[in-house]
Write an enzyme that holds these catalytic residues in place. Structure first.
Site, PDB file in Angstrom:
ATOM      1  N   ASP A 148      -1.075   7.393  -0.437  1.00 41.40           N
ATOM      2  CA  ASP A 148      -0.990   7.350  -1.898  1.00 41.40           C
ATOM      3  C   ASP A 148       0.396   7.786  -2.373  1.00 41.40           C
ATOM      4  OD1 ASP A 148      -1.878   6.978  -4.465  1.00 41.40           O
ATOM      5  OD2 ASP A 148      -2.907   8.900  -4.612  1.00 41.40           O
ATOM      6  N   LEU A 169      -3.472   3.832  21.502  1.00 40.79           N
ATOM      7  CA  LEU A 169      -3.845   4.123  20.117  1.00 40.79           C
ATOM      8  C   LEU A 169      -4.450   2.894  19.439  1.00 40.79           C
ATOM      9  CD1 LEU A 169      -3.598   5.932  17.455  1.00 40.79           C
ATOM     10  CD2 LEU A 169      -1.423   4.734  17.103  1.00 40.79           C
ATOM     11  N   HIS A 174       5.975   0.199  -2.281  1.00 34.59           N
ATOM     12  CA  HIS A 174       5.105  -0.324  -1.216  1.00 34.59           C
ATOM     13  C   HIS A 174       5.927  -0.725   0.010  1.00 34.59           C
ATOM     14  CE1 HIS A 174       1.707  -0.077  -3.816  1.00 34.59           C
ATOM     15  NE2 HIS A 174       2.141  -1.009  -4.659  1.00 34.59           N
TER      16      HIS A 174
END
Length: 278
Positions: A50, A161, A67
């Protein structure tokens, strides 16, 4: 008035001091990372990324610039998570509510997976990272699905991962759909209603192949879940950071894990036999 001259090599000396400080900071961070590995590591870390818009606004830039910068952070945090041996990194990339944002912003966000994976995919493959996605695909643009699908296919045999993108994801709807599917299976005779448990309810969620998150991180100072993995976060440790996502760096992730490692996870029970719950 006597003018003092700048010592010869002044700018070079400044650069040397900056390099020395950076090297010293890197050494200190590496020591903290090594210390983390001596204690139990969260196996699944989820992040609500955020603050991209506020980061851009502070710099008088369009929201899409925030972004774009946030995308760079995904790359850095993924690298460190892989280095630390974290098993799953789930990133809340786009919620079912984000469609309410301005059209140009939504269109840009839908292009980001292609841009990100187009440049980062070779490294993900080399680092043995496996890409996954949870969310509703039916309304996503074809170019977005193609980019994510390509990454999933080309990394499907990796066993390091798991980089799990929550894309067009909403937890309440996920739970409602899970209930509907359970009802369908009960009516079809595939499941006895007496056998419904928390465990097999989780089998109907999008995250059914993953363990529940051990640690949730939310950046930008907001303290809410925003319809993210509501069932899965029942016993997750939370870490809220005031840092905006485009500024969230390796040191911030290390700090979050350090805090996690200092906590006692009892899952509603006692820390040890004979010790009272506080």
């Amino acid at each position: 008035m006597k003018m003092e001259s700048i010592p010869s090599g002044g700018p070079m000396m400044i650069n040397k001091l900056k390099f020395w400080k950076t090297s010293k900071d890197n050494d200190a961070l590496e020591e903290r990372i090594n210390a983390l590995k001596e204690l139990p590591m969260p196996k699944h870390v989820a992040i609500i990324m955020d603050g991209n818009g506020r980061w851009a606004k502070k710099r008088a830039l369009p929201r899409v610039a925030g972004h774009h910068e946030g995308m760079k952070r995904v790359r850095r945090i993924t690298r460190l998570a892989s280095k630390l041996g974290i098993e799953v990194l789930t990133l809340y990339a786009f919620s079912t509510e984000n469609w309410k944002r301005p059209k140009n912003e939504v269109e840009y966000l839908m292009k980001l997976p292609g841009e990100f994976l187009g440049t980062f995919l070779p490294e993900l493959k080399e680092e043995n990272v496996r890409v996954q996605m949870m969310g509703y695909k039916d309304v996503l643009p074809e170019h977005t699905l193609n980019a994510v699908g390509k990454a999933i296919t080309e990394t499907q045999h990796n066993n390091g991962l798991i980089l799990n993108f929550a894309l067009n994801y909403g937890s309440r709807d996920e739970i409602v759909r899970a209930v509907k599917n359970i009802i369908h299976d009960v009516r079809a005779g595939k499941l006895d209603d007496k056998d419904i448990t928390e465990a097999n309810f989780s089998d109907y969620l999008m995250s059914h192949s993953l363990r529940d998150p051990d640690l949730l991180i939310r950046t930008s100072g907001e303290i809410r879940l925003s319809n993210f993995m509501l069932w899965q976060l029942a016993y997750t440790e939370f870490f809220f950071s005031d840092v905006l996502w485009p500024d969230f760096n390796e040191e911030n992730l290390v700090e979050a894990i350090e805090v996690y490692q200092q906590r006692s996870r009892r899952y509603g029970g006692l820390k040890s036999e004979g010790e009272e719950e506080e």
